[in-house]
Scaffold this motif. Structure first.
Motif, PDB file in Angstrom:
ATOM      1  N   LYS B 121      54.915  59.745  53.146  1.00  8.18           N
ATOM      2  CA  LYS B 121      55.170  59.147  51.825  1.00  8.18           C
ATOM      3  C   LYS B 121      53.968  58.345  51.334  1.00  8.18           C
ATOM      4  CE  LYS B 121      60.022  59.546  51.970  1.00  8.18           C
ATOM      5  NZ  LYS B 121      60.214  59.666  53.395  1.00  8.18           N
ATOM      6  N   LYS B 122      53.060  57.991  52.248  1.00  7.21           N
ATOM      7  CA  LYS B 122      51.889  57.225  51.817  1.00  7.21           C
ATOM      8  C   LYS B 122      50.944  58.090  51.006  1.00  7.21           C
ATOM      9  CE  LYS B 122      50.674  55.988  55.966  1.00  7.21           C
ATOM     10  NZ  LYS B 122      50.057  55.317  57.127  1.00  7.21           N
ATOM     11  N   SER B 123      50.956  59.409  51.257  1.00  8.25           N
ATOM     12  CA  SER B 123      50.021  60.279  50.563  1.00  8.25           C
ATOM     13  C   SER B 123      50.671  60.844  49.314  1.00  8.25           C
ATOM     14  CB  SER B 123      49.578  61.423  51.479  1.00  8.25           C
ATOM     15  OG  SER B 123      50.704  62.157  51.923  1.00  8.25           O
ATOM     16  N   THR B 124      51.208  59.942  48.468  1.00  6.66           N
ATOM     17  CA  THR B 124      51.810  60.356  47.206  1.00  6.66           C
ATOM     18  C   THR B 124      51.240  59.480  46.100  1.00  6.66           C
ATOM     19  OG1 THR B 124      53.625  58.862  47.692  1.00  6.66           O
ATOM     20  CG2 THR B 124      54.011  61.184  48.095  1.00  6.66           C
ATOM     21  N   PRO B 125      51.223  59.992  44.872  1.00  9.87           N
ATOM     22  CA  PRO B 125      50.723  59.156  43.780  1.00  9.87           C
ATOM     23  C   PRO B 125      51.618  57.949  43.490  1.00  9.87           C
ATOM     24  CG  PRO B 125      51.069  61.421  43.060  1.00  9.87           C
ATOM     25  CD  PRO B 125      51.471  61.368  44.477  1.00  9.87           C
ATOM     26  N   ILE B 126      52.936  58.103  43.773  1.00  9.81           N
ATOM     27  CA  ILE B 126      53.856  56.986  43.484  1.00  9.81           C
ATOM     28  C   ILE B 126      53.549  55.808  44.398  1.00  9.81           C
ATOM     29  CG2 ILE B 126      56.272  56.325  43.326  1.00  9.81           C
ATOM     30  CD1 ILE B 126      56.426  59.686  43.431  1.00  9.81           C
ATOM     31  N   ALA B 127      53.251  56.113  45.674  1.00  7.84           N
ATOM     32  CA  ALA B 127      52.905  55.036  46.599  1.00  7.84           C
ATOM     33  C   ALA B 127      51.638  54.339  46.141  1.00  7.84           C
ATOM     34  CB  ALA B 127      52.714  55.614  48.010  1.00  7.84           C
ATOM     35  N   ALA B 128      50.664  55.121  45.645  1.00  3.78           N
ATOM     36  CA  ALA B 128      49.422  54.529  45.166  1.00  3.78           C
ATOM     37  C   ALA B 128      49.686  53.641  43.959  1.00  3.78           C
ATOM     38  CB  ALA B 128      48.422  55.632  44.800  1.00  3.78           C
ATOM     39  N   GLN B 129      50.616  54.082  43.111  1.00  9.79           N
ATOM     40  CA  GLN B 129      50.939  53.286  41.926  1.00  9.79           C
ATOM     41  C   GLN B 129      51.555  51.952  42.328  1.00  9.79           C
ATOM     42  OE1 GLN B 129      53.169  55.525  39.104  1.00  9.79           O
ATOM     43  NE2 GLN B 129      53.435  53.784  37.766  1.00  9.79           N
ATOM     44  N   THR B 130      52.482  51.983  43.322  1.00 10.10           N
ATOM     45  CA  THR B 130      53.096  50.720  43.763  1.00 10.10           C
ATOM     46  C   THR B 130      52.041  49.818  44.380  1.00 10.10           C
ATOM     47  OG1 THR B 130      54.095  52.273  45.308  1.00 10.10           O
ATOM     48  CG2 THR B 130      55.560  50.691  44.286  1.00 10.10           C
ATOM     49  N   ALA B 131      51.123  50.409  45.134  1.00 14.26           N
ATOM     50  CA  ALA B 131      50.054  49.598  45.720  1.00 14.26           C
ATOM     51  C   ALA B 131      49.205  48.971  44.622  1.00 14.26           C
ATOM     52  CB  ALA B 131      49.176  50.456  46.638  1.00 14.26           C
ATOM     53  N   GLY B 132      48.956  49.735  43.549  1.00 17.39           N
ATOM     54  CA  GLY B 132      48.172  49.218  42.430  1.00 17.39           C
ATOM     55  C   GLY B 132      48.873  48.061  41.749  1.00 17.39           C
ATOM     56  N   ILE B 133      50.192  48.224  41.549  1.00 18.92           N
ATOM     57  CA  ILE B 133      50.948  47.164  40.864  1.00 18.92           C
ATOM     58  C   ILE B 133      50.941  45.892  41.699  1.00 18.92           C
ATOM     59  CG2 ILE B 133      53.229  46.505  40.053  1.00 18.92           C
ATOM     60  CD1 ILE B 133      53.733  49.437  39.419  1.00 18.92           C
ATOM     61  N   SER B 134      51.146  46.043  43.007  1.00 22.64           N
ATOM     62  CA  SER B 134      51.178  44.838  43.836  1.00 22.64           C
ATOM     63  C   SER B 134      49.799  44.186  43.917  1.00 22.64           C
ATOM     64  CB  SER B 134      51.707  45.185  45.230  1.00 22.64           C
ATOM     65  OG  SER B 134      50.681  45.256  46.160  1.00 22.64           O
ATOM     66  N   ALA B 135      48.737  45.012  43.942  1.00 26.14           N
ATOM     67  CA  ALA B 135      47.388  44.452  43.971  1.00 26.14           C
ATOM     68  C   ALA B 135      47.109  43.691  42.681  1.00 26.14           C
ATOM     69  CB  ALA B 135      46.350  45.563  44.167  1.00 26.14           C
ATOM     70  N   ALA B 136      47.565  44.260  41.544  1.00 22.21           N
ATOM     71  CA  ALA B 136      47.337  43.586  40.267  1.00 22.21           C
ATOM     72  C   ALA B 136      48.107  42.265  40.222  1.00 22.21           C
ATOM     73  CB  ALA B 136      47.789  44.490  39.121  1.00 22.21           C
ATOM     74  N   ALA B 137      49.326  42.260  40.773  1.00 17.36           N
ATOM     75  CA  ALA B 137      50.119  41.022  40.776  1.00 17.36           C
ATOM     76  C   ALA B 137      49.414  39.941  41.588  1.00 17.36           C
ATOM     77  CB  ALA B 137      51.503  41.308  41.355  1.00 17.36           C
ATOM     78  N   LYS B 138      48.929  40.334  42.796  1.00 16.55           N
ATOM     79  CA  LYS B 138      48.229  39.347  43.632  1.00 16.55           C
ATOM     80  C   LYS B 138      46.949  38.872  42.964  1.00 16.55           C
ATOM     81  CE  LYS B 138      49.916  41.257  47.973  1.00 16.55           C
ATOM     82  NZ  LYS B 138      49.567  41.880  49.256  1.00 16.55           N
ATOM     83  N   ALA B 139      46.306  39.782  42.201  1.00 20.18           N
ATOM     84  CA  ALA B 139      45.037  39.418  41.562  1.00 20.18           C
ATOM     85  C   ALA B 139      45.272  38.420  40.437  1.00 20.18           C
ATOM     86  CB  ALA B 139      44.353  40.668  41.015  1.00 20.18           C
ATOM     87  N   THR B 140      46.356  38.627  39.653  1.00 19.83           N
ATOM     88  CA  THR B 140      46.623  37.704  38.550  1.00 19.83           C
ATOM     89  C   THR B 140      46.971  36.322  39.087  1.00 19.83           C
ATOM     90  OG1 THR B 140      48.706  38.916  38.481  1.00 19.83           O
ATOM     91  CG2 THR B 140      47.258  39.160  36.595  1.00 19.83           C
ATOM     92  N   VAL B 141      47.557  36.265  40.300  1.00 19.10           N
ATOM     93  CA  VAL B 141      47.829  34.970  40.929  1.00 19.10           C
ATOM     94  C   VAL B 141      46.511  34.239  41.181  1.00 19.10           C
ATOM     95  CG1 VAL B 141      48.525  33.982  43.137  1.00 19.10           C
ATOM     96  CG2 VAL B 141      50.066  35.512  41.929  1.00 19.10           C
ATOM     97  N   LYS B 142      45.479  35.008  41.558  1.00 20.37           N
ATOM     98  CA  LYS B 142      44.177  34.391  41.834  1.00 20.37           C
ATOM     99  C   LYS B 142      43.382  34.148  40.557  1.00 20.37           C
ATOM    100  CE  LYS B 142      43.869  35.361  46.518  1.00 20.37           C
ATOM    101  NZ  LYS B 142      43.042  35.134  47.684  1.00 20.37           N
ATOM    102  N   GLY B 143      43.926  34.554  39.396  1.00 18.39           N
ATOM    103  CA  GLY B 143      43.248  34.256  38.149  1.00 18.39           C
ATOM    104  C   GLY B 143      42.246  35.290  37.709  1.00 18.39           C
ATOM    105  N   VAL B 144      42.500  36.561  38.040  1.00 22.10           N
ATOM    106  CA  VAL B 144      41.570  37.640  37.674  1.00 22.10           C
ATOM    107  C   VAL B 144      42.186  38.426  36.529  1.00 22.10           C
ATOM    108  CG1 VAL B 144      40.626  39.817  38.495  1.00 22.10           C
ATOM    109  CG2 VAL B 144      40.557  37.821  39.954  1.00 22.10           C
ATOM    110  N   THR B 145      41.386  38.717  35.485  1.00 28.70           N
ATOM    111  CA  THR B 145      41.907  39.523  34.374  1.00 28.70           C
ATOM    112  C   THR B 145      41.126  40.823  34.218  1.00 28.70           C
ATOM    113  OG1 THR B 145      40.652  37.980  33.051  1.00 28.70           O
ATOM    114  CG2 THR B 145      43.055  37.916  32.840  1.00 28.70           C
ATOM    115  N   PHE B 146      39.797  40.712  33.992  1.00 28.74           N
ATOM    116  CA  PHE B 146      38.975  41.903  33.772  1.00 28.74           C
ATOM    117  C   PHE B 146      38.371  42.339  35.085  1.00 28.74           C
ATOM    118  CE2 PHE B 146      39.235  42.149  29.272  1.00 28.74           C
ATOM    119  CZ  PHE B 146      39.488  40.851  28.866  1.00 28.74           C
ATOM    120  N   VAL B 147      38.302  43.646  35.256  1.00 29.42           N
ATOM    121  CA  VAL B 147      37.942  44.159  36.572  1.00 29.42           C
ATOM    122  C   VAL B 147      37.195  45.480  36.428  1.00 29.42           C
ATOM    123  CG1 VAL B 147      39.607  45.744  37.656  1.00 29.42           C
ATOM    124  CG2 VAL B 147      39.238  43.476  38.621  1.00 29.42           C
ATOM    125  N   ARG B 148      36.210  45.741  37.345  1.00 24.16           N
ATOM    126  CA  ARG B 148      35.591  47.055  37.376  1.00 24.16           C
ATOM    127  C   ARG B 148      36.208  47.809  38.537  1.00 24.16           C
ATOM    128  NH1 ARG B 148      29.474  45.349  38.486  1.00 24.16           N
ATOM    129  NH2 ARG B 148      30.293  43.449  39.418  1.00 24.16           N
TER     130      ARG B 148
END
Lengths: 87, 194
Positions: B121-148
Motif C-alpha cells: 500500500k505504500k507504493s500507491t499515489p494515495i499514500a503519497a498524497q497522505t504523506a504530502g498532506i501530513s508533511a504540509a501540516a507539520k510544515a505550517t506548524v513550523k511557519g513555512v508557507t512558500f516552498v521549492r
C-alpha cells in the motif's frame, strides 16, 4: 545532479499556483530531452547485444517516420502553384 | 558569470541539431530536400524560448532566478535561494518527503510508512498524497508557507505527493527534477523475466 549547481537545470517555475501545468511542462521537457526514457531503461541492465539491436531498431524507426511524415506533408499540400501552368 | 541557462538550452538544441544530420545521411532520400528535419529542432527550441519569454502580461518565465542575477521576485520576503526545499524521493515501493531549509538542515520528515501504510500500500499515489498532506501540516506548524520542490525518482507517488503538499496548504514555487542519471556508472540488477 549532485555535482552541479542546483536549481538551474530541470527546474520549472509554478505560475499562479498552477502545479499541474508546471508538472506537465517539466515532464514534457524531460521526455523531449530523453531523460525519462534513459531512467526507465537503466532500471535493469541491458546487455550490449540487446542495446545494439534496440539502437538499430530505433534508427530504422526514425528514418521510417521522418520519410512518412515528409510524404504525408507533401501529399496534403492544398495551396500551391499550378503545376500544369501553360499546358 | 557564465550563463548556464543559455548553455543548457543551446546544448539540448545542439544535441538535436547534431542528431538530425546523422539520420539524414542514413536515409535513402531520392528527393534530396533535407530542409524539413533540420527545421524541426530549431522550431522546438524556439517554441520553448517563446514560451519561456512570452509574458502572459506578467513577465513570467519558466526559468528560475539565477543565483548571480538579482530578480525582483520575492516570496514572503525571501529570495528564491533562501526558500526552504522539499525533497520528494519517489521510489517504486515507497515515497519519502523531507522538508529542509535552504542550507540543508532537516525540519520535517514523512513517508508513506510513517503514515501507517504497510508493504504494497505504500507504493500507491494515495499514500503519497497522505504523506504530502501530513508533511504540509507539520510544515505550517513550523511557519513555512512558500516552498521549492525537488523530485527524485520515477515512482507512483511523484505527482500525487506534490498534489498532497498543495492540498495541505503549502505554496509550491518551483519544481525541480533531480532524478539520478548515471553516465554508465554502476551496473544495475539483471533484467527481470516475468
Amino acid at each position: 545532479m549532485a555535482r552541479h549547481l542546483r536549481f538551474i537545470a530541470r527546474t520549472v517555475m509554478v505560475q499562479d499556483g498552477d502545479v499541474d501545468t508546471a508538472y506537465k511542462t517539466l515532464n514534457r521537457i524531460l521526455t523531449q530531452d530523453g531523460i525519462i526514457d534513459a531512467v526507465k531503461r537503466k532500471r535493469y541492465f541491458e546487455k550490449p547485444c540487446r542495446e545494439r539491436q534496440r539502437k538499430n531498431f530505433e534508427n530504422c524507426r526514425r528514418i521510417y517516420h521522418t520519410e512518412m511524415a515528409r510524404k504525408i506533408a507533401f501529399v496534403s499540400r492544398t495551396n500551391r502553384d499550378d503545376p500544369w501552368l501553360g499546358c | 558569470m557564465f550563463n548556464f541557462r543559455c548553455v543548457f538550452n543551446s546544448a539540448s538544441a545542439l544535441c538535436r541539431q547534431l542528431l538530425t544530420p546523422l539520420n539524414v545521411n542514413g536515409t535513402i532520400s531520392q528527393c534530396g530536400s533535407r530542409r524539413l528535419p533540420q527545421q524541426r529542432p530549431l522550431f522546438l527550441s524556439s517554441v520553448r524560448h517563446q514560451e519561456a519569454e512570452a509574458s502572459t502580461g506578467k513577465d513570467f518565465s519558466y526559468f528560475p532566478p539565477m543565483p548571480g542575477e538579482d530578480s525582483p521576485l520575492r516570496w514572503a520576503g525571501k529570495k528564491f535561494e533562501e526558500l526552504p526545499i522539499i525533497h520528494i524521493k519517489a521510489t517504486y515501493n515507497n515515497t519519502h518527503i523531507q522538508l529542509t531549509d535552504s542550507s540543508g538542515q532537516s525540519l520535517v520528515r514523512t513517508s508513506c510508512g510513517t503514515e501507517g501504510f504497510k508493504n504494497s500500500k505504500k507504493s500507491t499515489p494515495i499514500a503519497a498524497q497522505t504523506a504530502g498532506i501530513s508533511a504540509a501540516a507539520k510544515a505550517t506548524v513550523k511557519g513555512v508557507t512558500f516552498v521549492r520542490v525537488v523530485v527524485k525518482g520515477l515512482g507512483p507517488g511523484r505527482l500525487s505527493a506534490i498534489k498532497g503538499l498543495t492540498m495541505g496548504g503549502l505554496q509550491v514555487v518551483s519544481i525541480t527534477d533531480d532524478t539520478p542519471v548515471p553516465h554508465n556508472g554502476c551496473r544495475p540488477r539483471k533484467a527481470r523475466r516475468i
